[in-house]
Scaffold this active site. Structure first.
Site, PDB file in Angstrom:
ATOM      1  N   LYS A  88      54.554 -68.979-122.441  1.00 56.34           N
ATOM      2  CA  LYS A  88      55.168 -69.485-121.210  1.00 56.34           C
ATOM      3  C   LYS A  88      54.827 -70.954-120.972  1.00 56.34           C
ATOM      4  O   LYS A  88      55.699 -71.754-120.595  1.00 56.34           O
ATOM      5  CB  LYS A  88      54.713 -68.620-120.031  1.00 56.34           C
ATOM      6  N   ARG A 164      53.996 -63.240-107.757  1.00 55.47           N
ATOM      7  CA  ARG A 164      53.323 -62.217-108.557  1.00 55.47           C
ATOM      8  C   ARG A 164      53.294 -60.853-107.874  1.00 55.47           C
ATOM      9  O   ARG A 164      52.829 -59.882-108.464  1.00 55.47           O
ATOM     10  CB  ARG A 164      51.891 -62.642-108.864  1.00 55.47           C
ATOM     11  N   ARG A 199      42.581 -66.650-130.480  1.00 50.07           N
ATOM     12  CA  ARG A 199      42.700 -67.986-129.902  1.00 50.07           C
ATOM     13  C   ARG A 199      41.335 -68.673-129.840  1.00 50.07           C
ATOM     14  O   ARG A 199      40.319 -68.043-129.525  1.00 50.07           O
ATOM     15  CB  ARG A 199      43.321 -67.875-128.496  1.00 50.07           C
ATOM     16  N   ARG A 228      37.189 -68.381-125.537  1.00 51.45           N
ATOM     17  CA  ARG A 228      37.125 -68.335-124.077  1.00 51.45           C
ATOM     18  C   ARG A 228      36.624 -66.966-123.627  1.00 51.45           C
ATOM     19  O   ARG A 228      36.944 -65.940-124.250  1.00 51.45           O
ATOM     20  CB  ARG A 228      38.499 -68.631-123.470  1.00 51.45           C
ATOM     21  N   ARG A 239      44.198 -57.643-118.374  1.00 53.53           N
ATOM     22  CA  ARG A 239      45.120 -58.648-117.822  1.00 53.53           C
ATOM     23  C   ARG A 239      46.576 -58.254-118.049  1.00 53.53           C
ATOM     24  O   ARG A 239      47.440 -58.504-117.209  1.00 53.53           O
ATOM     25  CB  ARG A 239      44.828 -60.013-118.441  1.00 53.53           C
TER      26      ARG A 239
END
Length: 587
Positions: A88, A164, A199, A228, A239
């Site tokens: 996104k 959201r 990632r 992260r 998530r």
């Protein structure tokens, strides 16, 4: 001279109640082919010769012309949604580069408001410091505040990951903040998990890498990469679940404008599809802006006219079927009167138009003509951002008395299958309902009721009154109502509550009235017409034959209130009205 009266001959509804063209595009409603010269089918006497189109579907050549005439581009309004690692952010960057949109992310807004020490930022900071989620109303206030700035109004906006929740989406709807398109990047869960878990972040440059698909360019960079904290498989799955629940909660709000794209493709391929989509949306917005501008100019021109400036009515009205020019003429005449009444704050109005194709007492009555008229009015209000509910009464009575008036048979199905234009008006700004208090929704702005009428043994007025009470100050428009008392199932007029029913029926103010006048008991030839257009009085016209094949309508008299049959006959006979004489004859 024989008395004039309105035709009351009983007739069977035409076996072909609607034309097949009703289900084609609203391009059929264009005024571009309107001619006021005599033809084999119809002619007009000094009628409007500068009519503009109300709702048209442009072909390619027309669209090019409309774009040239549009003085400024309509800014785009875009929402984009996608799960973590859906790509996104990358698409947002490309969108800003290509279309110049103002990118609005709630995360960025929160940080900016907090660092600037604004009132909203300080409130948000209190919740953040306490480890709580920032309430919807604060986040929405931040977003709406940003959307109100001049750069957003000029360039358009790209809302990234907002709203959201359902409550956030509804808050925007109440403020009439709605995107042109809602883009959803759809990527399988296993791909998203792999993207997140693999990632890596370079803490020096802030650049993002992936251990397989986008490895670092050197061993030095590779050595300092970190994972992260929220890029573990467990946290990613959590998530994703939260994202899915949020996406599901707002899907119903934007279902009509949602475009779901396959996000598991190269970013260039995805953006090419988004680019094509938004370019088409942009072109459609420019076309619609031009049409609305033309319609506004036309409405302004019409509303500024006095009765003396109104040039006349169509001729050859007994030629059946009516030509497209005649239908469009009356559709627009009704529309302008209705717009003036509603814009003046009238909330209980009625339209009564009885040209042959709209007169259920004649065997040439066509339900499709009434449905087209309803569509023109509903789309005009929808173009202005109003939410319109078109209501058709359902079956009344029980047992042998169950059913609905023949005039309304099949009406709801016709409305549902009609072409309501390219912009998804039906289901968003226009909904189809019944008559009753339960049909009144908080989001509805205007109600159009299709030919509400009493039937033998059944009365619609109780349901109608309950509905108007629930509607409150919102406009209710009755189209060709028939609310006079009719006999009960026993054949006897019901006296109980009759005075209240008649008083309620009379509470609706006429915003448009048109009816042809014939010799008593006949339907040919037309002797004249009676017309009223809000906010003016009633004008009585006499039809006059000129040379063979030609005719015109001559204004005989004006009335501040609806005249009775004696007043009409006196005007045709040239006699002064005897004020002491009691009315006779029938309307």
């Amino acid at each position: 001279m024989s008395s004039l009266q309105y035709s009351t001959i009983n007739a069977v509804v035409s076996s072909t109640p609607y034309r097949s063209s009703l289900f084609h595009s609203p391009s059929s409603l264009t005024f571009s082919s309107l001619s006021f010269q005599q033809s084999s089918s119809s002619s007009f006497h000094n009628a409007h010769n500068s009519s503009k189109p109300l709702h048209i579907k442009s072909n390619k050549k027309q669209k090019e012309l409309l774009k040239i005439n549009c003085s400024a581009k309509e800014p785009l309004k875009v929402m984009i949604s996608g799960a973590p690692a859906s790509g996104k952010g990358t698409q947002c960057e490309l969108l800003v580069q290509k279309f110049g949109l103002v990118h609005i992310s709630t995360g960025d807004l929160l940080r900016a408001e907090v660092s600037s020490g604004t009132e909203i930022g300080n409130k948000a900071k209190e919740f953040m410091n306490a480890g709580s989620l920032v309430p919807d109303e604060i986040v929405t206030a931040m977003v709406t505040s940003r959307l109100s700035r001049e750069d957003v109004k000029e360039k358009g906006w790209l809302l990234d990951g907002f709203p959201r929740s359902f409550s956030q989406a509804q808050s925007l709807e109440k403020l009439k903040i709605r995107p042109d398109v809602y883009i959803v990047l759809d990527v399988p869960d296993e791909i998203l998990i792999d993207r997140c878990v693999g990632r890596r972040l370079d803490p020096v440059t802030g650049k993002i890498y992936h251990v397989r698909s986008f490895p670092p360019e050197s061993e030095e960079v590779k050595a300092r990469l970190i994972t992260r904290p929220d890029d573990t498989e467990e946290k990613v799955k959590s998530r994703l679940e939260i994202y899915k629940k949020n996406a599901e909660s707002i899907a119903s709000t934007y279902s009509s404008i949602m475009k779901k794209l396959d996000g598991n493709r190269p970013k260039e391929v995805i953006f090419e599809e988004i680019d094509s989509l938004l370019s088409q949306v942009q072109a459609d917005k420019e076309d619609k802006a031009t049409l609305v501008k033309l319609e506004s100019e036309f409405a302004l021109n019409q509303s500024s006219k006095s009765p003396d400036q109104w040039k006349g009515i169509p001729t050859r009205l007994n030629n059946i079927p009516h030509s497209r020019e005649i239908r469009n003429y009356f559709y627009n005449d009704v529309l302008q009167s209705t717009l003036r009444a509603v814009n003046d704050g009238k909330t209980r109005v009625k339209v009564e138009i009885n040209i042959p194709e709209l007169n259920p007492e004649m065997d040439v009555y066509r339900i499709g003509t009434l449905m087209e008229l309803i569509r023109v009015i509903a789309l005009s209000f929808a173009d202005d951002g109003k939410r319109v509910k078109v209501c058709v009464q359902g079956s009344m009575g029980q047992g042998a008395l169950a059913g609905m008036p023949l005039q309304l048979a099949g009406t709801r199905k016709i409305l549902e299958f009609m072409d309501w234009g390219e912009y998804g008006a039906l289901g968003t700004f226009i909904t189809i309902g019944a008559i009753g208090a339960s049909e009144v929704d908080e989001k509805d702005n205007i109600f159009i009721l299709v030919a509400p009428q009493n039937a033998v043994g059944n009365c619609i007025i109780d349901d109608l009154k309950a509905m108007t009470d629930a509607a409150g100050s919102r406009p209710v428009i009755l189209m060709n109502p028939k609310l006079k008392d009719v006999p009960g199932s026993s054949g006897i007029m019901q006296a109980m509550g009759r005075e209240e029913r008649l008083k309620y029926a009379a509470s609706f103010e006429s915003c448009y009235f048109f009816r042809l006048l014939y010799y008593a008991g006949t339907q040919y030839p037309i002797m004249g017409a009676l017309r009223m257009s809000y906010p003016y009085g009633y004008d009585l016209y006499k039809r006059v034959d000129e040379e063979p094949g030609k005719e015109k309508y001559v204004l005989l008299s004006k009335f501040p209130q609806k005249p009775d049959s004696d007043e009409i006959n006196d005007a045709f006979s040239g006699r002064p009205r005897d004020k002491s004489k009691k009315p006779s004859g029938f309307w």
